[in-house]
Design a protein around this motif. Structure first.
Motif, PDB file in Angstrom:
ATOM      1  N   ILE A 188      11.201  64.810  12.632  1.00 15.84           N
ATOM      2  CA  ILE A 188      10.472  63.568  12.860  1.00 15.84           C
ATOM      3  C   ILE A 188      11.432  62.416  13.116  1.00 15.84           C
ATOM      4  CG2 ILE A 188       8.887  61.895  11.827  1.00 15.84           C
ATOM      5  CD1 ILE A 188       7.556  64.117  10.333  1.00 15.84           C
ATOM      6  N   SER A 189      12.617  62.471  12.494  1.00 15.99           N
ATOM      7  CA  SER A 189      13.589  61.391  12.648  1.00 15.99           C
ATOM      8  C   SER A 189      14.187  61.335  14.045  1.00 15.99           C
ATOM      9  CB  SER A 189      14.713  61.539  11.615  1.00 15.99           C
ATOM     10  OG  SER A 189      14.217  61.296  10.318  1.00 15.99           O
ATOM     11  N   GLY A 190      13.875  62.303  14.872  1.00 13.76           N
ATOM     12  CA  GLY A 190      14.326  62.251  16.253  1.00 13.76           C
ATOM     13  C   GLY A 190      13.857  61.010  16.972  1.00 13.76           C
ATOM     14  N   HIS A 191      12.772  60.397  16.477  1.00 14.13           N
ATOM     15  CA  HIS A 191      12.264  59.203  17.167  1.00 14.13           C
ATOM     16  C   HIS A 191      13.250  58.044  17.062  1.00 14.13           C
ATOM     17  CE1 HIS A 191      10.999  56.384  13.938  1.00 14.13           C
ATOM     18  NE2 HIS A 191      10.822  57.462  13.202  1.00 14.13           N
ATOM     19  N   PHE A 192      14.042  57.988  15.965  1.00 16.56           N
ATOM     20  CA  PHE A 192      15.029  56.914  15.836  1.00 16.56           C
ATOM     21  C   PHE A 192      16.001  56.914  17.013  1.00 16.56           C
ATOM     22  CE2 PHE A 192      14.291  57.330  11.083  1.00 16.56           C
ATOM     23  CZ  PHE A 192      13.663  56.107  10.948  1.00 16.56           C
ATOM     24  N   ILE A 193      16.401  58.117  17.435  1.00 15.44           N
ATOM     25  CA  ILE A 193      17.351  58.247  18.534  1.00 15.44           C
ATOM     26  C   ILE A 193      16.621  58.159  19.878  1.00 15.44           C
ATOM     27  CG2 ILE A 193      19.150  59.701  19.549  1.00 15.44           C
ATOM     28  CD1 ILE A 193      19.751  58.652  16.726  1.00 15.44           C
ATOM     29  N   ALA A 194      15.447  58.741  19.946  1.00 10.41           N
ATOM     30  CA  ALA A 194      14.728  58.830  21.223  1.00 10.41           C
ATOM     31  C   ALA A 194      14.309  57.466  21.756  1.00 10.41           C
ATOM     32  CB  ALA A 194      13.498  59.730  21.061  1.00 10.41           C
ATOM     33  N   GLU A 195      14.044  56.527  20.867  1.00  6.50           N
ATOM     34  CA  GLU A 195      13.423  55.275  21.286  1.00  6.50           C
ATOM     35  C   GLU A 195      14.320  54.409  22.176  1.00  6.50           C
ATOM     36  OE1 GLU A 195      10.727  55.059  17.220  1.00  6.50           O
ATOM     37  OE2 GLU A 195      12.409  53.675  17.491  1.00  6.50           O
ATOM     38  N   HIS A 196      15.586  54.239  21.788  1.00  9.30           N
ATOM     39  CA  HIS A 196      16.419  53.256  22.492  1.00  9.30           C
ATOM     40  C   HIS A 196      17.826  53.716  22.839  1.00  9.30           C
ATOM     41  CE1 HIS A 196      13.394  50.141  22.049  1.00  9.30           C
ATOM     42  NE2 HIS A 196      13.338  50.358  20.742  1.00  9.30           N
ATOM     43  N   TYR A 197      18.204  54.929  22.492  1.00  5.44           N
ATOM     44  CA  TYR A 197      19.556  55.354  22.868  1.00  5.44           C
ATOM     45  C   TYR A 197      19.578  55.713  24.344  1.00  5.44           C
ATOM     46  CZ  TYR A 197      21.358  54.922  18.231  1.00  5.44           C
ATOM     47  OH  TYR A 197      21.777  54.382  17.046  1.00  5.44           O
ATOM     48  N   MET A 198      20.639  55.306  25.012  1.00  4.45           N
ATOM     49  CA  MET A 198      20.707  55.359  26.466  1.00  4.45           C
ATOM     50  C   MET A 198      21.086  56.766  26.938  1.00  4.45           C
ATOM     51  SD  MET A 198      22.778  52.852  29.061  1.00  4.45           S
ATOM     52  CE  MET A 198      24.324  53.681  28.701  1.00  4.45           C
TER      53      MET A 198
ATOM     54  N   GLY B 187      30.001  53.128  15.634  1.00  7.21           N
ATOM     55  CA  GLY B 187      30.261  53.674  16.960  1.00  7.21           C
ATOM     56  C   GLY B 187      31.639  54.276  17.082  1.00  7.21           C
ATOM     57  N   TRP B 188      32.631  53.617  16.457  1.00  5.29           N
ATOM     58  CA  TRP B 188      34.017  54.104  16.533  1.00  5.29           C
ATOM     59  C   TRP B 188      34.216  55.366  15.716  1.00  5.29           C
ATOM     60  CZ3 TRP B 188      37.358  54.212  12.218  1.00  5.29           C
ATOM     61  CH2 TRP B 188      38.664  54.643  12.503  1.00  5.29           C
ATOM     62  N   PHE B 189      33.674  55.404  14.493  1.00  8.49           N
ATOM     63  CA  PHE B 189      33.969  56.521  13.589  1.00  8.49           C
ATOM     64  C   PHE B 189      33.103  57.751  13.872  1.00  8.49           C
ATOM     65  CE2 PHE B 189      33.487  58.925   9.627  1.00  8.49           C
ATOM     66  CZ  PHE B 189      34.824  59.187   9.331  1.00  8.49           C
ATOM     67  N   PHE B 190      31.821  57.557  14.088  1.00 10.30           N
ATOM     68  CA  PHE B 190      30.913  58.704  14.242  1.00 10.30           C
ATOM     69  C   PHE B 190      30.869  59.098  15.718  1.00 10.30           C
ATOM     70  CE2 PHE B 190      29.540  56.523  10.388  1.00 10.30           C
ATOM     71  CZ  PHE B 190      29.567  57.575   9.482  1.00 10.30           C
ATOM     72  N   CYS B 191      31.971  59.677  16.185  1.00  9.99           N
ATOM     73  CA  CYS B 191      32.156  59.928  17.609  1.00  9.99           C
ATOM     74  C   CYS B 191      32.293  61.409  17.954  1.00  9.99           C
ATOM     75  CB  CYS B 191      33.390  59.170  18.108  1.00  9.99           C
ATOM     76  SG  CYS B 191      34.900  59.603  17.225  1.00  9.99           S
ATOM     77  N   SER B 192      32.386  62.288  16.980  1.00  7.12           N
ATOM     78  CA  SER B 192      32.498  63.720  17.237  1.00  7.12           C
ATOM     79  C   SER B 192      31.206  64.405  16.800  1.00  7.12           C
ATOM     80  CB  SER B 192      33.682  64.316  16.485  1.00  7.12           C
ATOM     81  OG  SER B 192      33.437  64.293  15.076  1.00  7.12           O
ATOM     82  N   PRO B 193      30.929  65.613  17.249  1.00  5.60           N
ATOM     83  CA  PRO B 193      29.689  66.282  16.852  1.00  5.60           C
ATOM     84  C   PRO B 193      29.487  66.354  15.338  1.00  5.60           C
ATOM     85  CG  PRO B 193      30.660  67.442  18.687  1.00  5.60           C
ATOM     86  CD  PRO B 193      31.652  66.374  18.293  1.00  5.60           C
ATOM     87  N   LEU B 194      30.538  66.712  14.603  1.00  3.35           N
ATOM     88  CA  LEU B 194      30.393  66.819  13.151  1.00  3.35           C
ATOM     89  C   LEU B 194      30.116  65.457  12.523  1.00  3.35           C
ATOM     90  CD1 LEU B 194      30.445  68.812  10.826  1.00  3.35           C
ATOM     91  CD2 LEU B 194      32.897  68.378  10.571  1.00  3.35           C
ATOM     92  N   ARG B 195      30.809  64.445  13.005  1.00 10.06           N
ATOM     93  CA  ARG B 195      30.603  63.100  12.455  1.00 10.06           C
ATOM     94  C   ARG B 195      29.240  62.545  12.851  1.00 10.06           C
ATOM     95  NH1 ARG B 195      36.453  60.003  13.310  1.00 10.06           N
ATOM     96  NH2 ARG B 195      37.723  61.521  12.170  1.00 10.06           N
TER      97      ARG B 195
ATOM     98  N   SER C 252      28.512  62.150  25.963  1.00 14.65           N
ATOM     99  CA  SER C 252      28.193  60.832  26.510  1.00 14.65           C
ATOM    100  C   SER C 252      27.239  60.039  25.623  1.00 14.65           C
ATOM    101  CB  SER C 252      27.579  60.979  27.908  1.00 14.65           C
ATOM    102  OG  SER C 252      26.308  61.608  27.828  1.00 14.65           O
ATOM    103  N   ILE C 253      26.759  60.656  24.539  1.00 17.57           N
ATOM    104  CA  ILE C 253      25.772  60.017  23.678  1.00 17.57           C
ATOM    105  C   ILE C 253      26.338  59.926  22.260  1.00 17.57           C
ATOM    106  CG2 ILE C 253      23.410  60.073  22.802  1.00 17.57           C
ATOM    107  CD1 ILE C 253      22.738  61.903  25.165  1.00 17.57           C
ATOM    108  N   GLY C 254      26.106  58.818  21.619  1.00 17.07           N
ATOM    109  CA  GLY C 254      26.551  58.579  20.252  1.00 17.07           C
ATOM    110  C   GLY C 254      26.061  57.215  19.828  1.00 17.07           C
ATOM    111  N   PRO C 255      26.505  56.721  18.673  1.00 19.66           N
ATOM    112  CA  PRO C 255      26.057  55.390  18.231  1.00 19.66           C
ATOM    113  C   PRO C 255      26.341  54.272  19.230  1.00 19.66           C
ATOM    114  CG  PRO C 255      27.094  56.560  16.421  1.00 19.66           C
ATOM    115  CD  PRO C 255      27.305  57.412  17.641  1.00 19.66           C
ATOM    116  N   TYR C 256      27.355  54.467  20.078  1.00 18.70           N
ATOM    117  CA  TYR C 256      27.667  53.457  21.092  1.00 18.70           C
ATOM    118  C   TYR C 256      26.714  53.488  22.295  1.00 18.70           C
ATOM    119  CZ  TYR C 256      32.160  51.409  19.611  1.00 18.70           C
ATOM    120  OH  TYR C 256      33.140  50.675  18.977  1.00 18.70           O
ATOM    121  N   ALA C 257      25.889  54.504  22.411  1.00 17.02           N
ATOM    122  CA  ALA C 257      25.034  54.662  23.590  1.00 17.02           C
ATOM    123  C   ALA C 257      23.791  53.776  23.490  1.00 17.02           C
ATOM    124  CB  ALA C 257      24.645  56.125  23.774  1.00 17.02           C
ATOM    125  N   ARG C 258      24.018  52.486  23.376  1.00 19.27           N
ATOM    126  CA  ARG C 258      22.934  51.518  23.303  1.00 19.27           C
ATOM    127  C   ARG C 258      23.212  50.363  24.250  1.00 19.27           C
ATOM    128  NH1 ARG C 258      19.416  51.616  18.725  1.00 19.27           N
ATOM    129  NH2 ARG C 258      18.440  49.848  19.779  1.00 19.27           N
TER     130      ARG C 258
END
Length: 322
Positions: free
Chosen positions: A225-235, A150-158, A305-311
């Protein structure tokens, strides 16, 4: 591409997950939904056909140039392999042969695992039950990114890089977040899988093995297809921790897009989840939903507003294991 996400922590809540209470409400109003629980008699035939298709593909790619091996791994083989991981997801809930034949489900999951190239099914089963039992549970639900992610992968490129590396994080995160002893079933899964890989290598050569493994890695990373990983539970909307998607890609993914319905009724096969939605429409129609997994990936990368922390996360009390 250098701006950072606005979030610097997870969304901590002090309430139970919503699926348990909604399941009770729906069953009280529509007890006929119980009839949908149980085995899906078609699942074993669909999965078998997919496995055989991949074995045939191994024979066909053995003479292709490397660039075409990678192309077909991403465009075709990886899609089947990703679909097989979602078949394994369904099988982990004993819907291939029913709860009375739990061991048959475990063995069949190993069979479905063969084209993926890496042992997966037994470990997935071990951790997936916690994902349902302790959704968002701190130190229990390994579907949630770590603080470091959550801390590191916080920019669009990351975040784009994080999406590409998703298979790596899904494989390694459980070992850090919630390590569990290796089971005999996992060891058997590994022996069967690597024996199959060696046999494919012996019969069809290295390109066939690369076709399978590369397809699994690429299509569980940066792929529509991997969009489901994010779609399922990210806030994507505050206060909502599970989302459904009712689009055409459900045809390739055993209806994993019906994710709200799945968490409400995990013992109902994916093929019957649309019936749940139809019967109990008033419980689902008003809830936020996704219309495109590709759009989900785009928003994940470029929405601050969305990233690995958006859970949503919570502290869960351990319950007795079955």
């Amino acid at each position: 591409m250098g701006r950072k996400s606005a979030r610097n922590d997870f969304e901590w809540v002090y309430t139970d997950q919503p699926h348990t209470s909604r399941r009770k409400e729906i069953i009280a109003k529509y007890p006929q939904i119980k009839a949908l629980m149980g085995a899906d008699p078609q699942l074993k035939w669909i999965v078998s056909a997919m496995v055989l298709t991949q074995l045939l593909a191994c024979y066909l790619v053995r003479t292709l140039s490397w660039k075409w091996v990678i192309f077909w791994a991403y465009a075709f083989g990886g899609c089947i392999n990703h679909s097989l991981t979602l078949a394994i997801h369904d099988i982990s809930h004993n819907v291939a042969f029913g709860n009375k034949h739990a061991r048959w489900n475990r063995w069949f999951a190993m069979f479905a695992n063969l084209p993926i190239g890496m042992p997966y099914s037994a470990s997935f089963k071990k951790y997936h039950i916690d994902h349902h039992r302790y959704l968002g549970g701190h130190g229990l639900d390994v579907d949630i990114a770590t603080d470091l992610e959550g801390w590191f992968f916080c920019s669009p490129l990351r975040k784009l890089l994080w999406l590409f590396l998703q298979p790596l994080f899904y494989a390694l995160r459980p070992l850090y977040v919630n390590p569990k002893p290796v089971t005999r079933l996992e060891m058997l899964n590994a022996v069967v899988q690597f024996a199959a890989d060696l046999l494919i290598y012996y019969l069809c050569g290295l390109k066939a093995v690369v076709y399978l493994v590369a397809g699994s890695i690429l299509c569980m990373g940066l792929h529509p297809i991997s969009g489901h990983f994010i779609a399922e539970h990210y806030m994507f909307l505050k206060g909502h921790e599970t989302y459904s998607y009712y689009g055409v890609l459900n045809l390739l993914t055993f209806n994993v897009g019906y994710h709200m319905e799945h968490h409400d009724f995990p013992s109902i096969p994916g093929s019957k989840l649309p019936e749940v939605k139809k019967i109990a429409a008033e419980f689902y129609d008003h809830l936020p939903q996704h219309t495109s997994w590709v759009h989900v990936l785009w928003d994940f990368v470029f929405d601050d507003s969305i990233g690995p922390y958006a859970r949503v996360k919570r502290h869960c009390r351990l319950v007795a294991q079955d």
